[in-house]
Write a protein that holds these residues in place. Structure first.
Motif, PDB file in Angstrom:
ATOM      1  N   THR A 136       0.831  -1.201   0.000  1.00  0.00           N
ATOM      2  CA  THR A 136       0.000   0.000   0.000  1.00  0.00           C
ATOM      3  C   THR A 136       0.867   1.253   0.000  1.00  0.00           C
ATOM      4  O   THR A 136       2.054   1.221   0.326  1.00  0.00           O
ATOM      5  CB  THR A 136      -0.923   0.052   1.240  1.00  0.00           C
ATOM      6  N   ARG A 137       0.247   2.373  -0.361  1.00  0.00           N
ATOM      7  CA  ARG A 137       0.946   3.656  -0.322  1.00  0.00           C
ATOM      8  C   ARG A 137       1.351   4.002   1.104  1.00  0.00           C
ATOM      9  O   ARG A 137       2.402   4.597   1.325  1.00  0.00           O
ATOM     10  CB  ARG A 137       0.070   4.745  -0.917  1.00  0.00           C
ATOM     11  N   LEU A 138       0.517   3.617   2.058  1.00  0.00           N
ATOM     12  CA  LEU A 138       0.853   3.881   3.449  1.00  0.00           C
ATOM     13  C   LEU A 138       2.118   3.131   3.846  1.00  0.00           C
ATOM     14  O   LEU A 138       3.007   3.687   4.503  1.00  0.00           O
ATOM     15  CB  LEU A 138      -0.314   3.516   4.374  1.00  0.00           C
ATOM     16  N   ARG A 139       2.255   1.872   3.433  1.00  0.00           N
ATOM     17  CA  ARG A 139       3.457   1.104   3.762  1.00  0.00           C
ATOM     18  C   ARG A 139       4.686   1.740   3.106  1.00  0.00           C
ATOM     19  O   ARG A 139       5.740   1.867   3.724  1.00  0.00           O
ATOM     20  CB  ARG A 139       3.309  -0.348   3.317  1.00  0.00           C
ATOM     21  N   THR A 140       4.546   2.148   1.861  1.00  0.00           N
ATOM     22  CA  THR A 140       5.669   2.784   1.166  1.00  0.00           C
ATOM     23  C   THR A 140       6.090   4.062   1.884  1.00  0.00           C
ATOM     24  O   THR A 140       7.287   4.297   2.093  1.00  0.00           O
ATOM     25  CB  THR A 140       5.288   3.086  -0.296  1.00  0.00           C
ATOM     26  N   ALA A 141       5.120   4.871   2.274  1.00  0.00           N
ATOM     27  CA  ALA A 141       5.411   6.114   2.995  1.00  0.00           C
ATOM     28  C   ALA A 141       6.031   5.826   4.355  1.00  0.00           C
ATOM     29  O   ALA A 141       6.976   6.499   4.780  1.00  0.00           O
ATOM     30  CB  ALA A 141       4.142   6.952   3.149  1.00  0.00           C
ATOM     31  N   PHE A 142       5.525   4.812   5.050  1.00  0.00           N
ATOM     32  CA  PHE A 142       6.059   4.435   6.356  1.00  0.00           C
ATOM     33  C   PHE A 142       7.514   3.998   6.237  1.00  0.00           C
ATOM     34  O   PHE A 142       8.368   4.417   7.024  1.00  0.00           O
ATOM     35  CB  PHE A 142       5.220   3.306   6.969  1.00  0.00           C
ATOM     36  N   GLU A 143       7.817   3.158   5.250  1.00  0.00           N
ATOM     37  CA  GLU A 143       9.178   2.657   5.071  1.00  0.00           C
ATOM     38  C   GLU A 143      10.141   3.786   4.701  1.00  0.00           C
ATOM     39  O   GLU A 143      11.282   3.822   5.181  1.00  0.00           O
ATOM     40  CB  GLU A 143       9.217   1.541   4.032  1.00  0.00           C
ATOM     41  N   ALA A 144       9.697   4.715   3.858  1.00  0.00           N
ATOM     42  CA  ALA A 144      10.541   5.856   3.493  1.00  0.00           C
ATOM     43  C   ALA A 144      10.824   6.718   4.717  1.00  0.00           C
ATOM     44  O   ALA A 144      11.961   7.160   4.937  1.00  0.00           O
ATOM     45  CB  ALA A 144       9.865   6.680   2.397  1.00  0.00           C
ATOM     46  N   ARG A 145       9.808   6.941   5.533  1.00  0.00           N
ATOM     47  CA  ARG A 145       9.971   7.732   6.761  1.00  0.00           C
ATOM     48  C   ARG A 145      10.895   7.018   7.740  1.00  0.00           C
ATOM     49  O   ARG A 145      11.778   7.637   8.340  1.00  0.00           O
ATOM     50  CB  ARG A 145       8.605   7.982   7.390  1.00  0.00           C
TER      51      ARG A 145
END
Length: 72
Positions: free
Chosen positions: A48-57
């Protein structure tokens, strides 16, 4: 401490944090970060986009912390 590298990592962290917070709002509503920012939900489901954003953060936080460590 490398001031330029610190500034770079702070900028990356700021950007990735804003993106993650935006995804949290999309998924959980306006209080998403407040209600779910410290639970497992903050990661999002794989793919998900949320997982991608979480991992980048998460990666940006690690880089920022690394730069802030005192030199041995």
């Amino acid at each position: 401490m490398d001031i330029e590298r610190l500034a770079e990592t702070e900028s990356t962290l700021s950007i990735t944090d804003r993106l993650w917070r935006a995804e949290m709002r999309k998924v959980f509503g306006s209080d998403g970060v407040l209600l779910h920012g410290f639970g497992a939900e903050r990661q999002g489901a794989p793919g998900t986009r949320l997982r991608t954003a979480f991992e980048a953060r998460r990666s940006a936080i690690a880089a920022w912390r690394h730069v802030r460590r005192p030199a041995a």
